[in-house]
Motif scaffolding. Structure first.
Motif, PDB file in Angstrom:
ATOM      1  N   PRO A  65       0.822  -1.207   0.000  1.00  0.00           N
ATOM      2  CA  PRO A  65       0.000   0.000   0.000  1.00  0.00           C
ATOM      3  C   PRO A  65       0.857   1.258   0.000  1.00  0.00           C
ATOM      4  O   PRO A  65       1.815   1.370   0.754  1.00  0.00           O
ATOM      5  N   GLY A  66       0.511   2.174  -0.891  1.00  0.00           N
ATOM      6  CA  GLY A  66       1.196   3.458  -0.948  1.00  0.00           C
ATOM      7  C   GLY A  66       2.318   3.543  -1.964  1.00  0.00           C
ATOM      8  O   GLY A  66       2.710   4.650  -2.338  1.00  0.00           O
ATOM      9  N   ALA A  69       1.158   5.133  -5.234  1.00  0.00           N
ATOM     10  CA  ALA A  69       0.904   6.559  -5.021  1.00  0.00           C
ATOM     11  C   ALA A  69       2.210   7.337  -4.876  1.00  0.00           C
ATOM     12  O   ALA A  69       2.354   8.436  -5.421  1.00  0.00           O
ATOM     13  N   TYR A  88      -1.612   6.732  -9.714  1.00  0.00           N
ATOM     14  CA  TYR A  88      -2.685   7.013  -8.763  1.00  0.00           C
ATOM     15  C   TYR A  88      -3.859   6.067  -9.021  1.00  0.00           C
ATOM     16  O   TYR A  88      -4.476   5.557  -8.080  1.00  0.00           O
ATOM     17  N   GLU A  91      -2.994   2.673  -7.675  1.00  0.00           N
ATOM     18  CA  GLU A  91      -3.143   2.657  -6.212  1.00  0.00           C
ATOM     19  C   GLU A  91      -4.617   2.500  -5.840  1.00  0.00           C
ATOM     20  O   GLU A  91      -4.973   1.709  -4.978  1.00  0.00           O
ATOM     21  N   ARG A  92      -5.468   3.280  -6.493  1.00  0.00           N
ATOM     22  CA  ARG A  92      -6.913   3.229  -6.235  1.00  0.00           C
ATOM     23  C   ARG A  92      -7.463   1.831  -6.494  1.00  0.00           C
ATOM     24  O   ARG A  92      -8.245   1.304  -5.709  1.00  0.00           O
ATOM     25  N   TRP A  95      -5.905  -0.775  -3.868  1.00  0.00           N
ATOM     26  CA  TRP A  95      -6.236  -0.529  -2.466  1.00  0.00           C
ATOM     27  C   TRP A  95      -7.516   0.310  -2.396  1.00  0.00           C
ATOM     28  O   TRP A  95      -7.463   1.530  -2.405  1.00  0.00           O
ATOM     29  N   GLU A  97      -9.428   1.270  -0.178  1.00  0.00           N
ATOM     30  CA  GLU A  97      -9.526   2.272   0.887  1.00  0.00           C
ATOM     31  C   GLU A  97      -8.888   3.603   0.477  1.00  0.00           C
ATOM     32  O   GLU A  97      -9.120   4.634   1.113  1.00  0.00           O
ATOM     33  N   SER A  98      -8.101   3.603  -0.575  1.00  0.00           N
ATOM     34  CA  SER A  98      -7.478   4.841  -1.040  1.00  0.00           C
ATOM     35  C   SER A  98      -8.273   5.495  -2.174  1.00  0.00           C
ATOM     36  O   SER A  98      -7.865   6.528  -2.699  1.00  0.00           O
ATOM     37  N   LEU A 101      -9.159   9.395  -1.983  1.00  0.00           N
ATOM     38  CA  LEU A 101      -7.997  10.266  -2.131  1.00  0.00           C
ATOM     39  C   LEU A 101      -7.436  10.212  -3.551  1.00  0.00           C
ATOM     40  O   LEU A 101      -7.152  11.248  -4.156  1.00  0.00           O
ATOM     41  N   MET A 102      -7.281   9.016  -4.089  1.00  0.00           N
ATOM     42  CA  MET A 102      -6.707   8.894  -5.431  1.00  0.00           C
ATOM     43  C   MET A 102      -7.622   9.524  -6.486  1.00  0.00           C
ATOM     44  O   MET A 102      -7.149  10.207  -7.397  1.00  0.00           O
TER      45      MET A 102
END
Length: 121
Positions: A65-66, A69, A88, A91-92, A95, A97-98, A101-102
């Motif tokens: 995770p991360g 990003a 981005y 990442e989305r 994960w 849960e992101s 934000l993404m």
């Protein structure tokens, strides 16, 4: 009572020692620290992250995770907006849960692009 606490503590200590790393971070924390300490190391961090992500994807392993990003942000800092949006989005997708934000970051980059296009003569 003391014996029970001691046994519980010892058992917890043994179980903690058996824990395995769930993800392959490949020295990310050290590279990030070096990049913060010496901005000249940012390119080295970007290269290492790209190699790590490529290797994990090739081996069909989970990218921690991360990392997508972080890699996207490094590309954004060098001015490559499309690569930033690509990572981005990865990442989305990797994960959930992101997602909020993404999606916000991608939307922000798209909005900035539209504003820049409108301001061109």
């Amino acid at each position: 009572m003391r014996l029970t606490i001691a046994i519980a503590g010892f058992t917890l200590l043994l179980l903690t020692g058996c824990a395995q790393n769930k993800y392959n971070w490949n020295g990310y924390d050290k590279g990030l620290y070096e990049a913060y300490k010496d901005p000249n190391q940012v390119v080295a961090l970007q290269i290492k992250l790209q190699e790590t992500v490529d290797a994990l994807e090739k081996e069909k392993q989970v990218v921690p995770p991360g990392l997508y990003a972080e890699l996207g942000t490094l590309y954004l800092q060098e001015g490559d907006v499309e690569k930033a949006k690509k990572y981005y989005a990865k990442e989305r997708d990797a994960w959930p849960e992101s997602k909020t934000l993404m999606d916000a970051l991608i939307k922000n980059l798209d909005s900035r692009k539209k504003v820049l296009e409108k301001s061109k003569p």
